[in-house]
Design an enzyme around this catalytic site. Structure first.
Site, short mmCIF file in Angstrom:
data_model
loop_
_atom_site.label_atom_id
_atom_site.label_comp_id
_atom_site.label_asym_id
_atom_site.label_seq_id
_atom_site.Cartn_x
_atom_site.Cartn_y
_atom_site.Cartn_z
CG HIS A 188 -1.84 -1.10 1.34
ND1 HIS A 188 -1.92 -1.92 2.44
CD2 HIS A 188 -2.75 -1.55 0.44
CE1 HIS A 188 -2.86 -2.83 2.22
NE2 HIS A 188 -3.37 -2.63 1.03
CG ASP A 214 1.68 -1.23 3.56
OD1 ASP A 214 1.23 -1.09 4.71
OD2 ASP A 214 1.12 -1.91 2.67
CD GLU A 221 -8.19 -11.39 -1.91
OE1 GLU A 221 -7.44 -10.41 -2.02
OE2 GLU A 221 -8.77 -11.71 -0.86
CG HIS A 257 -11.61 -10.18 -3.46
ND1 HIS A 257 -10.89 -9.05 -3.78
CD2 HIS A 257 -11.48 -10.34 -2.12
CE1 HIS A 257 -10.35 -8.56 -2.68
NE2 HIS A 257 -10.67 -9.33 -1.66
CG ASP A 266 -11.67 -10.92 1.82
OD1 ASP A 266 -11.30 -12.07 1.56
OD2 ASP A 266 -11.12 -9.90 1.38
CG ASP A 301 -7.83 -12.19 3.01
OD1 ASP A 301 -8.34 -12.32 1.89
OD2 ASP A 301 -7.72 -11.08 3.57
CG ASP A 306 -4.28 -10.33 0.40
OD1 ASP A 306 -3.61 -10.08 1.44
OD2 ASP A 306 -5.28 -9.68 0.08
MN LIG Z 1 -9.26 -10.87 0.74
#
Ligand SMILES: [Mn+2]
Length: 349
Positions: free
Chosen positions: A53, A56, A214, A217, A252, A254, A287
């Site tokens: 990001h 980050d 992703e 997603h 979500d 992950d 991710d």
């Molecule tokens: Mn995710």
């Protein structure tokens, strides 16, 4: 057509993937690793790329002038070089600031939309210095809580205008839209790969707008991640991936790649490897989130495990008896093919 040349994969993740375990219902449960400590973990676990990001890379960037941001990004660039790592992409974080409460590029407030575009330009500056031309756009709050709050036709136009501003700001950058159907919003404007590739066509440079897919997603949109990947690969627009897993239609999650559905993971590795993903320098991005129950010293295992799952499945897709697979297809014996795949996944062939 797929060719026989084998891809040497490079792996990446973002510093947010090593985290303190906070969730919407409870605080952090582990002490933080510093950014420098995290950087040391990359190579040890077999990763070469860092996903960023913008903040980050340059923390508190809203408080800094453009030149200060550039100076800090240069320091980071040197640090990455010293660690033998490269920046895979930079993603503007457009979902935490008070000016993005009602969305960023699609906010109903013009001053907030302007902020979002200026912030995005700074993210592009950072990407330039870190040596990547890839900008990931997760359009987190570009959607609605209630249908009547925004105009979907106008929202698409505003998203196109924002992307055009980015493409014009820097003639080298490529935008990878990361579609997600919901969360944090009730409904997102660009929920699927199809939407992302369609909106790319409305921009001034469609050839520089692709996707980041992703797994979780796609699953949240009720779609199969490997089919989404095949779709994007058909357009040569799969520029990065966020491999992970997801247990049905809920928040979500992950989860570790392959942890919920091994067969679904197998199919993702298969389509990527079959069609040369990675040969133009694309990374296998993971991710994934550590479980909240994990202690600090072992809160990196989900990353190591996800990479190993990819490699084990890669071995399987490269050694599975393709002739037998094709024979099942030829005689239309899909019941036979199904058990053949399951047996391979259980290693009982
Ligand atoms: Mn995710």
């Amino acid at each position: 057509m797929p060719d026989k040349q084998k891809t040497e994969y490079r792996f990446s993740f973002g510093p947010w993937n090593i985290h303190e375990g906070a969730d919407p219902f409870g605080p952090a449960v582990r002490d933080s690793f510093s950014f420098d400590e995290k950087l040391k973990m990359y190579k040890k676990m077999g990763f070469d790329g860092v996903q960023f990001h913008d903040d980050d890379a340059v923390p508190d960037m809203n408080k800094l002038k453009r030149q200060q941001i550039i100076t800090k990004a240069k320091k980071l660039s040197q640090k990455l070089k010293n660690a033998g790592l490269s920046a895979e992409f930079v993603a503007p974080r457009l979902w935490e600031d008070y000016r993005t409460i009602d969305g960023a590029y699609t906010s109903n407030n013009s001053a907030c939309r302007k902020y979002a575009i200026e912030r995005t330009k700074r993210a592009i500056d950072i990407a330039n210095i870190l040596g990547t031309n890839l900008i990931v756009l997760w359009l987190a709050r570009e959607g609605t809580y209630i249908r009547e709050a925004k105009d979907s036709r106008k929202a698409v136009q505003r998203l196109v205008e924002a992307m055009n501003a980015m493409l014009e700001y820097d003639s080298k950058i490529r935008i990878a839209i990361e579609p997600k159907p919901n969360e944090p919003m009730d409904q997102a404007y660009i929920p699927t790969t199809g939407h992302a590739l369609a909106i790319a066509q409305l921009t001034t440079h469609p050839e520089r707008v692709g996707v980041n897919i992703e797994s979780a997603h796609a699953i949240l949109a009720g779609l199969d991640p490997s089919d989404e990947m095949g779709f994007a690969l058909s357009f040569n627009k799969l520029w990065t991936v966020h491999l992970n897993d997801q247990n049905g239609l809920k928040f979500d999650e992950d989860k570790t790649f392959g942890a919920v559905n091994l067969r679904r993971a197998f199919n993702q590795v298969d389509i990527l490897d079959k069609y040369g993903y990675g040969r133009s320098g694309e990374f296998i991005g993971l991710d994934v989130k550590a479980m909240r129950t994990q202690k600090k010293e072992i809160s990196h295992l989900h990353l190591k495990n996800s990479r190993e799952m990819f490699l084990k499945l890669l071995h399987l897709v490269r050694t599975i008896d393709r002739k037998k697979w094709q024979e099942y297809i030829k005689v239309r014996n899909y019941e036979g093919l199904e058990i053949f795949i399951l047996n391979n996944l259980m290693n009982v062939v």
